[in-house]
Scaffold this motif. Structure first.
Motif, PDB file in Angstrom:
ATOM      1  N   VAL A  78      -9.152  -4.347   5.119  1.00  0.00           N
ATOM      2  CA  VAL A  78      -9.982  -3.137   5.203  1.00  0.00           C
ATOM      3  C   VAL A  78     -10.289  -2.652   3.783  1.00  0.00           C
ATOM      4  O   VAL A  78      -9.384  -2.520   2.966  1.00  0.00           O
ATOM      5  CB  VAL A  78      -9.221  -2.026   5.974  1.00  0.00           C
ATOM      6  N   GLY A  79     -11.556  -2.380   3.504  1.00  0.00           N
ATOM      7  CA  GLY A  79     -11.940  -1.973   2.143  1.00  0.00           C
ATOM      8  C   GLY A  79     -11.778  -3.155   1.205  1.00  0.00           C
ATOM      9  O   GLY A  79     -11.178  -3.061   0.147  1.00  0.00           O
ATOM     10  N   CYS A  80     -12.374  -4.280   1.607  1.00  0.00           N
ATOM     11  CA  CYS A  80     -12.116  -5.561   0.919  1.00  0.00           C
ATOM     12  C   CYS A  80     -12.730  -5.631  -0.472  1.00  0.00           C
ATOM     13  O   CYS A  80     -12.364  -6.490  -1.274  1.00  0.00           O
ATOM     14  CB  CYS A  80     -12.641  -6.719   1.766  1.00  0.00           C
ATOM     15  N   VAL A 121      -7.141   1.386  -0.971  1.00  0.00           N
ATOM     16  CA  VAL A 121      -8.303   1.866  -0.235  1.00  0.00           C
ATOM     17  C   VAL A 121      -8.083   3.297   0.274  1.00  0.00           C
ATOM     18  O   VAL A 121      -9.006   4.111   0.253  1.00  0.00           O
ATOM     19  CB  VAL A 121      -8.549   0.932   0.978  1.00  0.00           C
ATOM     20  N   LEU A 122      -6.864   3.607   0.708  1.00  0.00           N
ATOM     21  CA  LEU A 122      -6.657   4.900   1.369  1.00  0.00           C
ATOM     22  C   LEU A 122      -6.888   6.072   0.412  1.00  0.00           C
ATOM     23  O   LEU A 122      -7.198   7.181   0.866  1.00  0.00           O
ATOM     24  CB  LEU A 122      -5.268   4.981   2.012  1.00  0.00           C
ATOM     25  N   MET A 123      -6.789   5.832  -0.893  1.00  0.00           N
ATOM     26  CA  MET A 123      -7.090   6.911  -1.853  1.00  0.00           C
ATOM     27  C   MET A 123      -8.582   7.253  -1.820  1.00  0.00           C
ATOM     28  O   MET A 123      -8.990   8.289  -2.332  1.00  0.00           O
ATOM     29  CB  MET A 123      -6.726   6.494  -3.289  1.00  0.00           C
ATOM     30  N   ASP A 124      -9.392   6.342  -1.263  1.00  0.00           N
ATOM     31  CA  ASP A 124     -10.845   6.550  -1.229  1.00  0.00           C
ATOM     32  C   ASP A 124     -11.328   7.127   0.096  1.00  0.00           C
ATOM     33  O   ASP A 124     -12.517   7.388   0.254  1.00  0.00           O
ATOM     34  CB  ASP A 124     -11.563   5.210  -1.449  1.00  0.00           C
ATOM     35  N   VAL A 125     -10.413   7.260   1.040  1.00  0.00           N
ATOM     36  CA  VAL A 125     -10.798   7.642   2.396  1.00  0.00           C
ATOM     37  C   VAL A 125     -10.652   9.156   2.561  1.00  0.00           C
ATOM     38  O   VAL A 125      -9.620   9.720   2.201  1.00  0.00           O
ATOM     39  CB  VAL A 125      -9.903   6.874   3.396  1.00  0.00           C
ATOM     40  N   VAL A 126     -11.686   9.794   3.111  1.00  0.00           N
ATOM     41  CA  VAL A 126     -11.656  11.257   3.279  1.00  0.00           C
ATOM     42  C   VAL A 126     -10.559  11.658   4.265  1.00  0.00           C
ATOM     43  O   VAL A 126      -9.763  12.545   3.997  1.00  0.00           O
ATOM     44  CB  VAL A 126     -13.017  11.772   3.800  1.00  0.00           C
ATOM     45  N   ILE A 163       0.037  -1.505   3.167  1.00  0.00           N
ATOM     46  CA  ILE A 163      -0.709  -0.505   2.385  1.00  0.00           C
ATOM     47  C   ILE A 163      -0.306  -0.595   0.919  1.00  0.00           C
ATOM     48  O   ILE A 163       0.882  -0.664   0.605  1.00  0.00           O
ATOM     49  CB  ILE A 163      -0.379   0.921   2.889  1.00  0.00           C
ATOM     50  N   SER A 164      -1.300  -0.582   0.045  1.00  0.00           N
ATOM     51  CA  SER A 164      -1.025  -0.348  -1.380  1.00  0.00           C
ATOM     52  C   SER A 164      -1.751   0.928  -1.767  1.00  0.00           C
ATOM     53  O   SER A 164      -2.928   1.111  -1.430  1.00  0.00           O
ATOM     54  CB  SER A 164      -1.532  -1.504  -2.249  1.00  0.00           C
ATOM     55  N   ILE A 165      -1.034   1.825  -2.429  1.00  0.00           N
ATOM     56  CA  ILE A 165      -1.665   3.027  -2.981  1.00  0.00           C
ATOM     57  C   ILE A 165      -1.233   3.148  -4.443  1.00  0.00           C
ATOM     58  O   ILE A 165      -0.251   2.520  -4.854  1.00  0.00           O
ATOM     59  CB  ILE A 165      -1.259   4.315  -2.216  1.00  0.00           C
ATOM     60  N   VAL A 166      -1.966   3.960  -5.187  1.00  0.00           N
ATOM     61  CA  VAL A 166      -1.480   4.290  -6.525  1.00  0.00           C
ATOM     62  C   VAL A 166      -0.212   5.120  -6.332  1.00  0.00           C
ATOM     63  O   VAL A 166      -0.181   6.048  -5.526  1.00  0.00           O
ATOM     64  CB  VAL A 166      -2.553   5.058  -7.328  1.00  0.00           C
ATOM     65  N   HIS A 167       0.839   4.739  -7.036  1.00  0.00           N
ATOM     66  CA  HIS A 167       2.132   5.409  -6.879  1.00  0.00           C
ATOM     67  C   HIS A 167       1.985   6.889  -7.265  1.00  0.00           C
ATOM     68  O   HIS A 167       1.329   7.201  -8.269  1.00  0.00           O
ATOM     69  CB  HIS A 167       3.153   4.723  -7.801  1.00  0.00           C
ATOM     70  N   ALA A 191     -13.323   7.267  -8.202  1.00  0.00           N
ATOM     71  CA  ALA A 191     -13.281   8.606  -7.588  1.00  0.00           C
ATOM     72  C   ALA A 191     -12.481   8.495  -6.309  1.00  0.00           C
ATOM     73  O   ALA A 191     -12.509   7.461  -5.632  1.00  0.00           O
ATOM     74  CB  ALA A 191     -14.687   9.102  -7.290  1.00  0.00           C
ATOM     75  N   GLY A 192     -11.760   9.528  -5.988  1.00  0.00           N
ATOM     76  CA  GLY A 192     -10.977   9.495  -4.748  1.00  0.00           C
ATOM     77  C   GLY A 192     -10.068  10.698  -4.686  1.00  0.00           C
ATOM     78  O   GLY A 192     -10.360  11.732  -5.297  1.00  0.00           O
ATOM     79  N   TRP A 193      -8.987  10.554  -3.952  1.00  0.00           N
ATOM     80  CA  TRP A 193      -8.046  11.651  -3.777  1.00  0.00           C
ATOM     81  C   TRP A 193      -6.634  11.158  -4.045  1.00  0.00           C
ATOM     82  O   TRP A 193      -6.243  10.080  -3.584  1.00  0.00           O
ATOM     83  CB  TRP A 193      -8.093  12.205  -2.347  1.00  0.00           C
ATOM     84  N   ALA A 194      -5.886  12.004  -4.785  1.00  0.00           N
ATOM     85  CA  ALA A 194      -4.449  11.769  -4.915  1.00  0.00           C
ATOM     86  C   ALA A 194      -3.774  12.764  -3.981  1.00  0.00           C
ATOM     87  O   ALA A 194      -4.204  13.913  -3.883  1.00  0.00           O
ATOM     88  CB  ALA A 194      -4.015  12.026  -6.346  1.00  0.00           C
TER      89      ALA A 194
END
Ligand code: SAM
Length: 245
Positions: A51-53, A114-119, A140-144, A187-190
């Motif tokens: 997802v979000g490849c 990817v999840l950091m980019d999802v509203v 899942i990988s996210i920015v720590h 751009a995204g959300w932490a």
């Protein structure tokens, strides 16, 4: 504010930048974690959904691990690039909230950075749950969150004078990174780890495994040395709880 359009809109505008950025050998952080990711995934069979490849590098790794891979992203230009590089076996253009697949079709769903980019992360996880087999794995990988704080202190709206950590808030970030001849707008959300955990819990997932990989500095990756002492990424594997509706 729920601005559903904006999550993939940013990436539509940044697609060409991302393709150059992600494909330049040893350029961004991915390369310093790729071997650890391959080890953590191991060899496997079955159907994987990426997802979000993006341009397809995680799909290519999943393919190399042995999965039959479907690559999906809301940005057509990125899916085209993934397809041109034969990154997966199948491709689709769609956001995480609206996956064009049957219920319970995949053994593994990968959401790599990817999840950091999802509203709406809870909405995305509910949809991922729908397409995952009952005994499947979500990766899942996210920015720590520690790295988020560190990066925000440098690039946040009031940096460098803004020394007040705002860990508990969901924070919008927009930043332009210039590095070794390439430019990338992110751009995204932490958001706090608890927000991810709560979204996983409410979708019926339990975390079964967690890694805080350190950057691999071999092969001339001295530019990543800071991330050998601080985790840049957090990797989670989750399974569906039995009896959760
Ligand atoms: C940082 S890139 C990561 C790409 C790829 N997973 C990788 O690691 O190379 C983030 C990706 O998320 C995608 N994306 C943005 N919003 C999304 C959404 N709502 N649902 C699914 N993917 C989304 C973007 O189009 C982009 O390809």
């Amino acid at each position: 504010m729920k601005d559903v359009a904006s999550d993939s809109e940013h990436w539509a505008g940044a697609a060409a930048q991302w393709i150059a950025w992600a494909r330049a050998p040893n350029h961004d952080a991915f390369w310093a974690y790729r071997d650890a990711l391959a080890d953590y995934l191991g060899t496997a069979t079955g159907r994987a959904l990426d997802v979000g490849c993006g341009e397809g590098r995680v799909s290519r790794l999943l393919k190399a691990c042995g999965y039959t891979v479907t690559a999906v992203d809301p940005v057509a230009e990125l899916v085209r690039a993934a397809e041109q590089a034969q990154s997966a076996h199948d491709y689709a253009i769609a956001p995480a909230r609206e996956l064009p697949f049957e219920n319970e079709s995949f053994d593994l769903v990968m959401a790599y950075n990817v999840l950091m980019d999802v509203v709406d992360v809870p909405e995305a996880l509910r949809e991922i749950k729908r397409v995952l087999r009952r005994d499947g794995t979500l990766f899942i990988s996210i920015v720590h969150p520690l790295a988020d704080l560190e990066l925000l202190a440098e690039t946040g709206p009031n940096a460098p004078s803004d020394t007040h950590a705002r860990y508990f808030e969901r924070r919008r970030f927009e930043t332009k990174v210039e590095s070794r001849g390439l430019t990338m707008h992110f751009a995204g959300w932490a958001q706090p780890l608890e927000a991810y955990m709560s979204a996983l819990e409410s979708a019926g997932f339990a975390i079964t495994s967690l890694r805080e990989p350190a950057a691999d500095l071999r092969e001339g990756r001295d530019h990543m040395s800071r991330w050998s002492g601080l985790p840049l990424f957090l990797w989670l594997q989750a399974k569906l709880l039995p009896f959760h509706t």
